[in-house]
Write a protein that holds these residues in place. Structure first.
Motif, short mmCIF file in Angstrom:
data_model
loop_
_atom_site.label_atom_id
_atom_site.label_comp_id
_atom_site.label_asym_id
_atom_site.label_seq_id
_atom_site.Cartn_x
_atom_site.Cartn_y
_atom_site.Cartn_z
N ALA A 36 0.85 -1.19 0.00
CA ALA A 36 0.00 0.00 0.00
C ALA A 36 0.89 1.23 0.00
CB ALA A 36 -0.90 -0.02 1.23
N GLU A 37 1.28 1.65 -1.17
CA GLU A 37 2.21 2.76 -1.32
C GLU A 37 1.50 4.10 -1.16
OE1 GLU A 37 3.62 2.05 -5.22
OE2 GLU A 37 4.41 0.09 -4.71
N LEU A 38 2.27 5.12 -0.78
CA LEU A 38 1.68 6.45 -0.63
C LEU A 38 1.10 6.96 -1.94
CD1 LEU A 38 4.26 8.18 1.72
CD2 LEU A 38 1.95 7.44 2.27
N SER A 39 1.61 6.47 -3.07
CA SER A 39 1.08 6.90 -4.35
C SER A 39 -0.36 6.44 -4.55
CB SER A 39 1.95 6.37 -5.50
OG SER A 39 1.92 4.96 -5.51
N GLU A 40 -0.82 5.53 -3.71
CA GLU A 40 -2.19 5.04 -3.83
C GLU A 40 -3.21 5.97 -3.18
OE1 GLU A 40 -1.94 1.05 -2.40
OE2 GLU A 40 -1.03 0.35 -4.24
N TRP A 41 -2.75 7.07 -2.58
CA TRP A 41 -3.67 8.09 -2.08
C TRP A 41 -4.07 8.94 -3.27
CZ3 TRP A 41 -5.81 8.85 2.71
CH2 TRP A 41 -5.34 8.00 3.71
N PHE A 42 -5.36 9.24 -3.40
CA PHE A 42 -5.81 10.11 -4.48
C PHE A 42 -6.54 11.31 -3.91
CE2 PHE A 42 -8.76 6.46 -4.19
CZ PHE A 42 -9.98 7.09 -3.97
N THR A 43 -6.90 12.24 -4.77
CA THR A 43 -7.45 13.53 -4.36
C THR A 43 -8.97 13.50 -4.26
OG1 THR A 43 -5.62 14.63 -5.47
CG2 THR A 43 -7.54 15.99 -4.97
N VAL A 44 -9.49 14.04 -3.16
CA VAL A 44 -10.93 14.21 -2.97
C VAL A 44 -11.19 15.68 -2.69
CG1 VAL A 44 -12.97 13.56 -1.63
CG2 VAL A 44 -11.15 11.88 -2.01
N THR A 45 -12.14 16.26 -3.40
CA THR A 45 -12.51 17.67 -3.21
C THR A 45 -14.03 17.78 -3.16
OG1 THR A 45 -12.53 18.07 -5.61
CG2 THR A 45 -10.45 18.53 -4.43
N SER A 46 -14.50 18.97 -2.82
CA SER A 46 -15.92 19.27 -2.84
C SER A 46 -16.11 20.70 -3.32
CB SER A 46 -16.55 19.11 -1.45
OG SER A 46 -17.90 19.51 -1.48
N PRO A 47 -17.14 20.96 -4.12
CA PRO A 47 -17.39 22.34 -4.54
C PRO A 47 -18.02 23.19 -3.44
CG PRO A 47 -19.04 20.88 -5.49
CD PRO A 47 -18.04 20.01 -4.78
N VAL A 48 -18.39 22.60 -2.30
CA VAL A 48 -19.07 23.37 -1.25
C VAL A 48 -18.24 23.58 0.02
CG1 VAL A 48 -21.37 22.77 -2.09
CG2 VAL A 48 -20.28 21.34 -0.34
N ALA A 155 -10.90 3.12 -3.29
CA ALA A 155 -10.90 2.45 -4.59
C ALA A 155 -10.75 0.97 -4.30
CB ALA A 155 -9.74 2.96 -5.44
N LEU A 156 -11.64 0.16 -4.86
CA LEU A 156 -11.65 -1.27 -4.58
C LEU A 156 -11.35 -2.09 -5.83
CD1 LEU A 156 -14.91 -1.42 -2.40
CD2 LEU A 156 -12.56 -0.94 -1.66
N ASP A 157 -10.83 -3.29 -5.61
CA ASP A 157 -10.50 -4.18 -6.73
C ASP A 157 -11.64 -5.15 -7.03
OD1 ASP A 157 -10.43 -5.97 -4.63
OD2 ASP A 157 -8.37 -6.64 -4.97
N SER A 158 -12.82 -4.89 -6.47
CA SER A 158 -13.98 -5.76 -6.68
C SER A 158 -15.24 -4.91 -6.66
CB SER A 158 -14.06 -6.82 -5.56
OG SER A 158 -14.46 -6.20 -4.34
N PRO A 159 -16.38 -5.50 -7.07
CA PRO A 159 -17.66 -4.79 -6.87
C PRO A 159 -17.93 -4.67 -5.38
CG PRO A 159 -17.88 -6.61 -8.44
CD PRO A 159 -16.53 -6.75 -7.78
N ALA A 160 -19.09 -4.19 -5.00
CA ALA A 160 -19.42 -4.03 -3.58
C ALA A 160 -19.05 -5.30 -2.81
CB ALA A 160 -20.90 -3.74 -3.41
N PRO A 161 -18.16 -5.18 -1.79
CA PRO A 161 -17.67 -6.38 -1.10
C PRO A 161 -18.53 -6.83 0.08
CG PRO A 161 -16.44 -4.48 -0.36
CD PRO A 161 -17.42 -3.99 -1.40
N PHE A 162 -19.69 -6.23 0.27
CA PHE A 162 -20.60 -6.66 1.35
C PHE A 162 -22.04 -6.44 0.89
CE2 PHE A 162 -19.50 -2.22 2.21
CZ PHE A 162 -20.75 -1.64 2.39
N HIS A 178 -10.25 -5.14 0.20
CA HIS A 178 -10.26 -4.93 -1.26
C HIS A 178 -9.74 -3.55 -1.66
CE1 HIS A 178 -12.28 -8.65 -2.42
NE2 HIS A 178 -12.93 -8.55 -1.27
N THR A 179 -9.20 -2.79 -0.73
CA THR A 179 -8.74 -1.44 -1.02
C THR A 179 -7.43 -1.44 -1.80
OG1 THR A 179 -9.82 -0.48 0.93
CG2 THR A 179 -7.94 0.73 0.04
N VAL A 180 -7.42 -0.69 -2.91
CA VAL A 180 -6.19 -0.50 -3.69
C VAL A 180 -5.78 0.97 -3.71
CG1 VAL A 180 -6.53 -2.55 -5.12
CG2 VAL A 180 -7.52 -0.37 -5.86
N GLY A 181 -6.59 1.84 -3.14
CA GLY A 181 -6.28 3.26 -3.07
C GLY A 181 -7.34 3.96 -2.25
N ARG A 182 -7.02 5.16 -1.80
CA ARG A 182 -8.00 5.90 -1.01
C ARG A 182 -7.71 7.39 -1.05
NH1 ARG A 182 -5.45 2.41 3.24
NH2 ARG A 182 -4.53 1.84 1.29
N GLY A 183 -8.73 8.18 -0.73
CA GLY A 183 -8.59 9.63 -0.63
C GLY A 183 -9.54 10.12 0.44
#
Length: 195
Positions: A36-48, A155-162, A178-183
């Motif tokens: 789980a490398e740091l590069s697997e973090w991605f950007t999350v923003t909101s317009p509000v 970000a998951l490597d499968s459809p809904a896991p539950f 199933h996490t391959v990335g997150r933000g």
């Protein structure tokens, strides 16, 4: 299709992350192993709202004047190649008993990169919250308290896991497995906002 250069976080790390989440240390926090490398973090923003700033009152619970209890709009970019679906977990790390999970949603298509205000996503499933209810529980800190609300997108490597209505321990563990990335984006609510 699975990306060859990304691997899911092993279940053992998921259990550790779940323990950290319920202990208030951070929901499936920093990467726990070499895959789980740091590069697997991605950007999350909101317009509000901006990260670390106030959520507008309309996104709070109805006991706050102007509170409508809607989900805020979110946008994300930079998820790993091969992402098959996304999950969202919203929690309050400032709750008295440790991190209080307000929302567990999975099954968002892997090609999606945003959630509109008050969205209802066809095919998505919701797990139980700390309050043992499926669905979104809007920010609603006690009068005079100011809490942080973290919207973490996985970000998951499968459809809904539950399945719909899964217990919190099961849904968070399945997401972790199933996490391959997150933000993440965090908004503050309460305190200054009149109740």
């Amino acid at each position: 299709m699975k990306s060859r250069d990304r691997r899911p976080i092993p279940a053992a790390a998921g259990v550790l992350a779940l323990t950290m989440a319920l202990g208030g240390c951070g929901l499936i926090g920093q990467p726990q192993n070499k895959s789980a490398e740091l590069s697997e973090w991605f950007t999350v923003t909101s317009p509000v709202f901006r990260d670390g700033r106030d959520l507008p009152t309309r996104y709070g619970c109805g006991t706050y004047p102007g509170g409508e209890g809607k989900t805020p709009p979110l946008h994300w970019s930079g998820a790993p190649a091969g992402t098959r679906s996304f999950a969202i977990v919203m929690d309050d790390p400032d709750a008295p008993e440790g991190a209080y999970v307000h929302w567990v949603l999975a099954g968002i298509d892997g090609t999606t990169n945003e959630l509109v205000e008050g969205a209802e996503i066809q095919g998505a499933v919701e797990g139980l919250t700390t309050g043992k209810k499926a669905g979104y529980a809007a920010p609603c800190p006690p009068k005079g308290e100011r809490h942080r609300y973290r919207f973490t997108i996985y970000a998951l490597d499968s459809p809904a896991p539950f399945r719909q209505g899964a217990k919190l321990r099961d849904s968070l563990g399945a997401i972790a497995g199933h996490t391959v990335g997150r933000g993440r984006i965090t908004g503050n609510f309460g305190g200054k906002q009149a109740r």
